[in-house]
Design an enzyme around this catalytic site. Structure first.
Site, PDB file in Angstrom:
ATOM      1  N   ASP A 100       0.861  -1.187   0.000  1.00 53.53           N
ATOM      2  CA  ASP A 100       0.000   0.000   0.000  1.00 53.53           C
ATOM      3  C   ASP A 100       0.895   1.233   0.000  1.00 53.53           C
ATOM      4  O   ASP A 100       2.030   1.182   0.501  1.00 53.53           O
ATOM      5  CB  ASP A 100      -0.919   0.015   1.223  1.00 53.53           C
ATOM      6  CG  ASP A 100      -2.167   0.859   1.014  1.00 53.53           C
ATOM      7  OD1 ASP A 100      -3.260   0.281   0.849  1.00 53.53           O
ATOM      8  OD2 ASP A 100      -2.042   2.104   0.984  1.00 53.53           O
TER       9      ASP A 100
ATOM     10  N   ASP B 228       4.357   1.547  -4.677  1.00 54.64           N
ATOM     11  CA  ASP B 228       3.562   2.201  -5.710  1.00 54.64           C
ATOM     12  C   ASP B 228       3.349   1.168  -6.812  1.00 54.64           C
ATOM     13  O   ASP B 228       4.265   0.880  -7.586  1.00 54.64           O
ATOM     14  CB  ASP B 228       4.297   3.428  -6.248  1.00 54.64           C
ATOM     15  CG  ASP B 228       3.535   4.137  -7.358  1.00 54.64           C
ATOM     16  OD1 ASP B 228       2.471   3.631  -7.785  1.00 54.64           O
ATOM     17  OD2 ASP B 228       4.012   5.198  -7.813  1.00 54.64           O
ATOM     18  N   VAL B 229       2.147   0.609  -6.889  1.00 50.49           N
ATOM     19  CA  VAL B 229       1.905  -0.496  -7.815  1.00 50.49           C
ATOM     20  C   VAL B 229       1.808  -0.047  -9.266  1.00 50.49           C
ATOM     21  O   VAL B 229       1.659  -0.871 -10.161  1.00 50.49           O
ATOM     22  CB  VAL B 229       0.641  -1.294  -7.423  1.00 50.49           C
ATOM     23  CG1 VAL B 229       0.881  -2.067  -6.140  1.00 50.49           C
ATOM     24  CG2 VAL B 229      -0.577  -0.387  -7.314  1.00 50.49           C
TER      25      VAL B 229
ATOM     26  N   TYR C  48     -14.381   5.306 -14.154  1.00 47.95           N
ATOM     27  CA  TYR C  48     -14.171   4.121 -13.308  1.00 47.95           C
ATOM     28  C   TYR C  48     -14.723   2.861 -13.967  1.00 47.95           C
ATOM     29  O   TYR C  48     -14.084   1.803 -13.975  1.00 47.95           O
ATOM     30  CB  TYR C  48     -14.850   4.371 -11.963  1.00 47.95           C
ATOM     31  CG  TYR C  48     -14.710   3.282 -10.929  1.00 47.95           C
ATOM     32  CD1 TYR C  48     -13.531   3.143 -10.202  1.00 47.95           C
ATOM     33  CD2 TYR C  48     -15.770   2.432 -10.634  1.00 47.95           C
ATOM     34  CE1 TYR C  48     -13.418   2.172  -9.222  1.00 47.95           C
ATOM     35  CE2 TYR C  48     -15.661   1.458  -9.666  1.00 47.95           C
ATOM     36  CZ  TYR C  48     -14.487   1.334  -8.957  1.00 47.95           C
ATOM     37  OH  TYR C  48     -14.369   0.367  -7.979  1.00 47.95           O
TER      38      TYR C  48
ATOM     39  N   LYS D 292     -12.645  -0.633 -14.830  1.00 45.45           N
ATOM     40  CA  LYS D 292     -13.006  -1.923 -14.242  1.00 45.45           C
ATOM     41  C   LYS D 292     -13.460  -2.912 -15.313  1.00 45.45           C
ATOM     42  O   LYS D 292     -13.242  -4.126 -15.191  1.00 45.45           O
ATOM     43  CB  LYS D 292     -14.081  -1.731 -13.180  1.00 45.45           C
ATOM     44  CG  LYS D 292     -13.580  -1.024 -11.927  1.00 45.45           C
ATOM     45  CD  LYS D 292     -12.439  -1.776 -11.255  1.00 45.45           C
ATOM     46  CE  LYS D 292     -12.042  -1.149  -9.924  1.00 45.45           C
ATOM     47  NZ  LYS D 292     -10.965  -1.900  -9.245  1.00 45.45           N
TER      48      LYS D 292
END
Length: 255
Positions: free
Chosen positions: A37, A63-64, A155, A159
């Site tokens: 996270d 930081d993904v 969003y 998704k």
């Protein structure tokens, strides 16, 4: 039931909400859990609470959206626990954007977290999973991938892409015994949903949401986590490429 005994589970966006609940259920099911996270303070609190229960925990601010950080983070997990058996791509974000006024940078910011990060994290665990001939990836998508409403731009697009990635990746890695599935929550009591309801123009928005729920209530993060950890486990060994709704029946309601 210890369905994840002797497995290592990586959860992104693990400091709070659904990610925190997934980490808690995975630890209860016997897994060693690695928590990623960006919020170092909340991450340390969640890791401390899990460790106090006797769980094996490794927490790392990551930081993904940064491939170098992801690669290094996954390597650190392997050094700590020996391998990675399960990846849960839970990190996500939203903006409430106007499709004309939205900037390219804002668009990229949403897609980097909600879609690109899942690709990066999967990329850096799959070599080990393929070599061992097994593993499980669970992507946290959303009911908005199929049904959405005004005010959720973009969003829903991000998704939807995540569900598509799930299906495509599942076919790519199935020959190696690796499974990839998605879970699509509906209204779950998280900061994202609370923010949406609090900022809604209609002061009775939550009452209207509850009226639409077939089960008559908003779900909890742990209800999502139970489904995620089932799909991650060998109990779901013949499930791949699926998108499981955890939405209290909202997605099948004719409105």
């Amino acid at each position: 039931m210890q369905r994840l005994a002797d497995k290592t589970v990586v959860v992104t966006g693990a400091a709070r909400g659904i990610g925190q609940a997934i980490a808690e259920v995975a630890a209860r099911e016997g897994a060693a859990v690695a928590l990623f996270d960006l919020d170092a303070v909340a991450l340390a609190e969640t890791a401390g609470e899990l460790a106090a229960t006797g769980a094996r925990v490794f927490a790392l601010p990551v930081d993904v959206t940064d491939e170098g950080a992801v690669a290094d983070g996954m390597s650190q997990v392997v050094r700590a626990f020996g391998r990675i058996d399960v990846l849960v791509n839970n990190a996500g974000r939203n903006v409430y954007a106007d499709p004309v006024a939205m900037t390219s940078a804002e668009w990229d910011g949403v897609f980097d977290v909600d879609l690109k990060a899942a690709f990066l994290c999967a990329k850096h665990v799959l070599a080990g999973m393929k070599e061992r001939g097994g593993g499980s990836i669970v992507n946290i998508a959303s009911l908005h991938a199929k049904l959405t409403c005004a005010g959720m731009y973009p969003y829903a697009a991000a998704k939807s892409g995540l569900v598509g990635l799930t299906r495509s990746l599942a076919l790519e890695v199935a020959p190696f015994g690796v499974r990839v599935n998605a879970v699509s929550p509906g209204y779950i009591r998280t900061a994202l949903v609370d923010e949406y309801l609090a900022g809604h123009a209609d002061p009775d928005a939550e009452r209207e949401v509850l009226r639409a729920q077939p089960l008559g209530r908003i779900g909890t993060p742990h209800e999502v986590a139970e489904t995620v950890c089932f799909l991650a486990s060998d109990a779901a060994s013949y499930v791949t490429g699926a998108d499981w709704a955890v939405d209290g029946g909202l997605g099948v309601r004719f409105a």
